[in-house]
Design a protein around this motif. Structure first.
Motif, PDB file in Angstrom:
ATOM      1  N   ARG A  76       0.847  -1.200   0.000  1.00  0.00           N
ATOM      2  CA  ARG A  76       0.000   0.000   0.000  1.00  0.00           C
ATOM      3  C   ARG A  76       0.875   1.239   0.000  1.00  0.00           C
ATOM      4  O   ARG A  76       1.966   1.242   0.528  1.00  0.00           O
ATOM      5  CB  ARG A  76      -0.880   0.051   1.244  1.00  0.00           C
ATOM      6  N   ARG A  77       0.309   2.283  -0.561  1.00  0.00           N
ATOM      7  CA  ARG A  77       0.924   3.606  -0.464  1.00  0.00           C
ATOM      8  C   ARG A  77      -0.224   4.593  -0.292  1.00  0.00           C
ATOM      9  O   ARG A  77      -1.166   4.585  -1.078  1.00  0.00           O
ATOM     10  CB  ARG A  77       1.755   3.944  -1.700  1.00  0.00           C
ATOM     11  N   ASN A  78      -0.110   5.412   0.755  1.00  0.00           N
ATOM     12  CA  ASN A  78      -1.162   6.402   1.070  1.00  0.00           C
ATOM     13  C   ASN A  78      -2.541   5.756   1.150  1.00  0.00           C
ATOM     14  O   ASN A  78      -3.524   6.290   0.663  1.00  0.00           O
ATOM     15  CB  ASN A  78      -1.168   7.534   0.040  1.00  0.00           C
ATOM     16  N   GLY A  79      -2.593   4.552   1.728  1.00  0.00           N
ATOM     17  CA  GLY A  79      -3.858   3.854   1.925  1.00  0.00           C
ATOM     18  C   GLY A  79      -4.385   3.118   0.709  1.00  0.00           C
ATOM     19  O   GLY A  79      -5.368   2.395   0.793  1.00  0.00           O
ATOM     20  N   GLN A  80      -3.759   3.286  -0.431  1.00  0.00           N
ATOM     21  CA  GLN A  80      -4.212   2.645  -1.661  1.00  0.00           C
ATOM     22  C   GLN A  80      -3.436   1.353  -1.895  1.00  0.00           C
ATOM     23  O   GLN A  80      -2.206   1.335  -1.809  1.00  0.00           O
ATOM     24  CB  GLN A  80      -4.024   3.580  -2.850  1.00  0.00           C
TER      25      GLN A  80
END
Length: 174
Positions: A76-80
């Motif tokens: 994940r990155r920034n919740g995505q």
């Protein structure tokens, strides 16, 4: 006695230098960075397959599973969600190979790369060969039935394809 010692030392050096072919190309952390870029947050998720799920996965993958426990790494990155990865180890001929198998959030193959290869280097499939597999469905990932073989690396190709098919077949269950 000195002659035997020298002969033994020579044989150890000879066998050690000519027969040691194991190569580790990437650590687990480097593999995740390779698949998802720097700074991705990685968490692991264990999937425990039932006997029924195992039979279903084996039928789809057209190969036997070594275990009913499978680990996916979510990136994940920034919740995505960026995707998922599997670290797959198996025996090629007589020595192990470890693959990174990276899947899109939808479970499609987006990257596969050899992390460690202990067979002779000439048996190792290239990164460009692995790139030809991207996006192909599990049913098309069979040697000479959707995927070109590699002369001299038949067993490596077979083992790699089996590992990738396992990951693709387990993903919808997990």
């Amino acid at each position: 006695m000195k002659g035997i010692f020298k002969l033994t030392a020579f044989l150890c050096l000879f066998w050690g230098s000519c027969c040691t072919q194991a190569t580790v190309f990437y650590s687990k952390e480097e593999a995740f960075e390779l698949a998802f870029g720097k700074g991705a947050e990685i968490t692991d998720h264990q999937v425990f397959l039932t006997d029924e799920q195992t039979a279903q996965v084996e039928q789809i993958a057209k190969t036997k599973l070594d275990s009913q426990l499978y680990t996916f790494f979510e990136a994940r990155r920034n919740g995505q969600v960026l995707g998922y990865a599997v670290i797959e180890s198996h025996t090629v001929r007589t020595q192990p190979e470890t693959l990174l198998i990276a899947l899109t959030p939808k479970g499609e193959l987006m990257k596969s790369e050899i992390l460690a290869f202990h067979e002779p280097p000439e048996y190792k499939p290239s990164s460009s060969w692995f790139a030809t597999l991207i996006g192909k469905p599990v049913n098309d990932l069979r040697q000479n039935q959707g995927v070109d073989g590699i002369s001299g690396a038949t067993l490596s190709v077979k083992a790699s394809l089996e590992g990738i098919r396992k990951a693709l077949a387990v993903f919808p269950v997990g």
